[in-house]
Every structure is written in structure tokens, then in C-alpha cells.
Motif scaffolding. Structure first.
Motif, PDB file in Angstrom:
ATOM      1  N   GLY B  28       0.799  -1.216   0.000  1.00  0.00           N
ATOM      2  CA  GLY B  28       0.000   0.000   0.000  1.00  0.00           C
ATOM      3  C   GLY B  28       0.830   1.264   0.000  1.00  0.00           C
ATOM      4  N   HIS B  29       2.089   1.162  -0.398  1.00  0.00           N
ATOM      5  CA  HIS B  29       2.960   2.342  -0.412  1.00  0.00           C
ATOM      6  C   HIS B  29       2.548   3.314  -1.521  1.00  0.00           C
ATOM      7  CE1 HIS B  29       6.499   0.136   1.733  1.00  0.00           C
ATOM      8  NE2 HIS B  29       5.527   0.501   2.563  1.00  0.00           N
ATOM      9  N   TYR B  50       4.647   9.713  -6.721  1.00  0.00           N
ATOM     10  CA  TYR B  50       4.105   9.982  -5.384  1.00  0.00           C
ATOM     11  C   TYR B  50       2.786   9.253  -5.146  1.00  0.00           C
ATOM     12  CZ  TYR B  50       7.465  13.756  -4.628  1.00  0.00           C
ATOM     13  OH  TYR B  50       8.618  14.483  -4.447  1.00  0.00           O
ATOM     14  N   GLY B  51       2.211   8.726  -6.223  1.00  0.00           N
ATOM     15  CA  GLY B  51       0.930   8.046  -6.096  1.00  0.00           C
ATOM     16  C   GLY B  51       0.286   7.918  -7.465  1.00  0.00           C
ATOM     17  N   VAL B  52      -0.971   7.513  -7.467  1.00  0.00           N
ATOM     18  CA  VAL B  52      -1.676   7.300  -8.738  1.00  0.00           C
ATOM     19  C   VAL B  52      -1.649   8.575  -9.580  1.00  0.00           C
ATOM     20  CG1 VAL B  52      -3.931   6.815  -9.736  1.00  0.00           C
ATOM     21  CG2 VAL B  52      -3.109   5.467  -7.800  1.00  0.00           C
ATOM     22  N   ASN B  53      -1.365   8.399 -10.848  1.00  0.00           N
ATOM     23  CA  ASN B  53      -1.309   9.475 -11.853  1.00  0.00           C
ATOM     24  C   ASN B  53      -0.161  10.461 -11.643  1.00  0.00           C
ATOM     25  OD1 ASN B  53      -3.553   8.495 -13.280  1.00  0.00           O
ATOM     26  ND2 ASN B  53      -4.963   9.591 -11.937  1.00  0.00           N
ATOM     27  N   SER B  54       0.757  10.123 -10.775  1.00  0.00           N
ATOM     28  CA  SER B  54       1.936  10.959 -10.550  1.00  0.00           C
ATOM     29  C   SER B  54       3.172  10.240 -11.069  1.00  0.00           C
ATOM     30  CB  SER B  54       2.103  11.225  -9.052  1.00  0.00           C
ATOM     31  OG  SER B  54       3.458  11.489  -8.721  1.00  0.00           O
ATOM     32  N   THR B  55       3.931  10.890 -11.943  1.00  0.00           N
ATOM     33  CA  THR B  55       5.220  10.354 -12.378  1.00  0.00           C
ATOM     34  C   THR B  55       6.205  11.505 -12.522  1.00  0.00           C
ATOM     35  OG1 THR B  55       4.680  10.480 -14.734  1.00  0.00           O
ATOM     36  CG2 THR B  55       4.222   8.389 -13.638  1.00  0.00           C
ATOM     37  N   GLU B  56       7.440  11.259 -12.123  1.00  0.00           N
ATOM     38  CA  GLU B  56       8.475  12.277 -12.181  1.00  0.00           C
ATOM     39  C   GLU B  56       9.758  11.644 -12.696  1.00  0.00           C
ATOM     40  OE1 GLU B  56       5.997  15.231 -10.364  1.00  0.00           O
ATOM     41  OE2 GLU B  56       7.949  15.419 -11.349  1.00  0.00           O
ATOM     42  N   LYS B  57      10.571  12.455 -13.364  1.00  0.00           N
ATOM     43  CA  LYS B  57      11.881  11.969 -13.799  1.00  0.00           C
ATOM     44  C   LYS B  57      12.888  12.115 -12.673  1.00  0.00           C
ATOM     45  CE  LYS B  57      11.428  12.534 -18.771  1.00  0.00           C
ATOM     46  NZ  LYS B  57      11.485  11.068 -18.985  1.00  0.00           N
ATOM     47  N   ARG B  70      -2.420   2.342 -11.026  1.00  0.00           N
ATOM     48  CA  ARG B  70      -2.877   1.756  -9.766  1.00  0.00           C
ATOM     49  C   ARG B  70      -1.780   1.938  -8.727  1.00  0.00           C
ATOM     50  NH1 ARG B  70      -3.580  -3.098 -12.728  1.00  0.00           N
ATOM     51  NH2 ARG B  70      -2.403  -4.177 -11.132  1.00  0.00           N
ATOM     52  N   THR B  71      -2.158   2.044  -7.489  1.00  0.00           N
ATOM     53  CA  THR B  71      -1.197   2.269  -6.413  1.00  0.00           C
ATOM     54  C   THR B  71      -0.119   1.197  -6.391  1.00  0.00           C
ATOM     55  OG1 THR B  71      -2.828   3.356  -5.030  1.00  0.00           O
ATOM     56  CG2 THR B  71      -0.908   2.465  -3.909  1.00  0.00           C
ATOM     57  N   GLU B  72      -0.538  -0.050  -6.609  1.00  0.00           N
ATOM     58  CA  GLU B  72       0.386  -1.165  -6.413  1.00  0.00           C
ATOM     59  C   GLU B  72       1.265  -1.456  -7.611  1.00  0.00           C
ATOM     60  OE1 GLU B  72      -2.895  -1.234  -6.333  1.00  0.00           O
ATOM     61  OE2 GLU B  72      -3.711  -2.887  -7.531  1.00  0.00           O
ATOM     62  N   HIS B  73       1.070  -0.749  -8.718  1.00  0.00           N
ATOM     63  CA  HIS B  73       1.701  -1.152  -9.959  1.00  0.00           C
ATOM     64  C   HIS B  73       2.447   0.030 -10.591  1.00  0.00           C
ATOM     65  CE1 HIS B  73       1.193  -3.244 -14.108  1.00  0.00           C
ATOM     66  NE2 HIS B  73       2.201  -3.762 -13.453  1.00  0.00           N
ATOM     67  N   PHE B  74       3.698  -0.195 -11.002  1.00  0.00           N
ATOM     68  CA  PHE B  74       4.518   0.909 -11.525  1.00  0.00           C
ATOM     69  C   PHE B  74       5.413   0.379 -12.653  1.00  0.00           C
ATOM     70  CE2 PHE B  74       6.079   5.008 -11.657  1.00  0.00           C
ATOM     71  CZ  PHE B  74       7.375   5.213 -11.196  1.00  0.00           C
ATOM     72  N   PRO B  75       4.843   0.119 -13.829  1.00  0.00           N
ATOM     73  CA  PRO B  75       5.622  -0.467 -14.919  1.00  0.00           C
ATOM     74  C   PRO B  75       6.528   0.545 -15.616  1.00  0.00           C
ATOM     75  CG  PRO B  75       3.367  -0.112 -15.609  1.00  0.00           C
ATOM     76  CD  PRO B  75       3.414   0.245 -14.152  1.00  0.00           C
ATOM     77  N   LEU B  76       7.628   0.049 -16.119  1.00  0.00           N
ATOM     78  CA  LEU B  76       8.594   0.867 -16.872  1.00  0.00           C
ATOM     79  C   LEU B  76       8.655   0.330 -18.299  1.00  0.00           C
ATOM     80  CD1 LEU B  76      12.047   2.122 -15.764  1.00  0.00           C
ATOM     81  CD2 LEU B  76      11.900   0.716 -17.811  1.00  0.00           C
TER      82      LEU B  76
END
Lengths: 113, 116
Positions: B28-29, B50-57, B70-76
Motif C-alpha cells: 500500500g505504499h 508519489y501516487g496514482v497518476n503521478s510520475t516524475e523523472k 494503480r497504487t500497487e503497480h509501476f511499470p517501466l
């Protein structure tokens, strides 16, 4: 900008002996976290120990302890009674209030049987 | 042990192929990260969220892109892999504090990518 320096690219220690890995850092902040991470060959990086800068007492976790010298900006890791499973790359890391995390270049630790 | 997973663990692929490296965590991070690490070298932050719909370089420029639906998923994703992308990619997650020193990061097992 904060920096983290690990001046020992490689170290070796005899099994059952004690070894100290050094780490120095540079910062103008007064409150932050410091970490030591262990990365065994081809395995997951795991947290070994962490220290909150406002705590004067040195953190300990079983055979692992730190010598935190805030004024000197030094954060060394001591491993007592070294075991073969301690062989790994060890990274020192600094984490600030604004969520920047900076890793050192790592120290590769060899355990000699 | 931390509940953070990466797939595949190893990937060998030809130049020009599109690849997606998967990362998921069950803690749940809110905060998630991608690092690039060459063998025996330090980690370089390439993306974070930082969370859903947030991405930073991150600090190291990368041709990869990320998404956080989704909170639990962060694909590259790499749209067109090149030999210079050969490296190990580590995913990490942590709780996020609005103020104060931030929490411990937990790392996945990594994906070793070889682009021929």
C-alpha cells in the motif's frame, strides 16, 4: 547538494572477525535518515540498518551496528562475527526531508573462510 | 521480507524491441521508484511516483517511460530497446510522509536486461 562517499570499493575480512565499512556524507540539513543496504550477488537489496539523525544513540541490529558521528558526518557500519552470508555489496544511503535519497557507490565485502 | 515484486527477473532481447518491466507491491505504499544500476556500480534514480497518476523523472536521464494507474503497480517501458539500455533495473517503494524525513525504501529483486 547532499553527497555520500564510500571510500572503500572493496574489503575483505576473515570469517568470525569484525569489519567496519566507512561512509561519510555532506549535508546542511539537521534532520535526516541514514541507511545501510546490503545487496548480495544476484539477490534482492535489503535494508540492514537505519539511523535517524536526531537520535544520538547508535542503531544496532544483531551483529550489525553503526557508529554515527553527526558532527563529523560519518556513518560507519560494523559487522561483528562475520559470516559467509555477509558477502555482498553494501550501500550507504542518505534520505532528506524533501525525499531525496542519495546512495554511495558501494563497498564490496568479501568473507574469507 | 518486503512484498515487492519484479518481472521478468532476466530478459534478453534484440535491438528495437518494445519492452515493459513490471513492478508491483502489496504494502500500500504511495511512493514508488525505478533505479538503474550497472554491475558493481551505484544506483541512479530514473523515475519516481508519489501516487496514482503521478510520475516524475529522476536524477539520471532515461529514455524509458513509466505509468502509475494503480497504487500497487509501476511499470517501466522502453519503446525501442538499444544495447546502451543493458543494465539492472531496480524497483522500490516506500510510505510517503508529507513532512519530515522520509521512510525506508524497500527494493524488488531487480530485472537484468541485456539488449543485443
Amino acid at each position: 547538494a547532499q553527497t555520500v562517499t564510500q571510500s572503500q570499493p572493496e574489503m575483505s575480512v576473515q570469517e568470525a572477525e569484525t569489519v567496519t565499512l566507512s561512509c561519510t556524507y555532506d549535508t546542511s540539513e539537521s534532520d535526516y535518515y541514514l541507511f545501510w543496504y546490503k545487496q548480495p550477488p544476484s539477490r534482492q537489496m535489503i535494508l540492514v540498518i537505519r539511523q535517524e539523525a536526531y537520535k544520538q544513540q547508535n542503531a544496532t541490529e544483531n551483529r550489525f551496528s553503526v557508529n554515527f558521528q553527526k558532527a563529523a558526518k560519518s556513518f560507519s557500519l560494523k559487522i561483528s562475527d562475520s559470516q559467509l552470508g555477509d558477502a555482498a555489496m553494501y550501500f550507504c544511503a542518505y534520505r532528506s526531508w524533501d525525499d531525496k535519497i542519495i546512495f554511495g557507490k558501494g563497498t564490496r565485502l568479501h568473507i574469507l573462510p | 521480507e518486503a512484498d515487492i515484486y519484479q518481472t521478468p527477473r532476466y530478459l534478453v532481447i534484440g535491438t528495437g524491441k518494445k519492452i515493459t518491466l513490471e513492478c508491483s507491491q502489496t504494502m500500500g505504499h504511495d511512493k514508488m521508484y525505478w533505479y538503474q544500476q550497472d554491475p558493481g556500480m551505484e544506483l541512479h534514480l530514473i523515475h519516481y511516483s508519489y501516487g496514482v497518476n503521478s510520475t516524475e523523472k529522476g536524477d539520471l536521464s532515461s529514455e524509458s517511460t513509466v505509468s502509475r494507474i494503480r497504487t500497487e503497480h509501476f511499470p517501466l517501458t522502453l519503446e525501442s530497446a538499444r544495447p546502451s539500455h543493458t543494465s539492472q533495473y531496480l524497483c522500490a517503494s516506500s510510505e510517503y510522509r508529507i513532512r519530515g524525513p522520509q521512510e525506508t525504501q524497500y527494493f524488488g529483486p531487480g530485472t537484468r536486461l541485456l539488449v543485443l
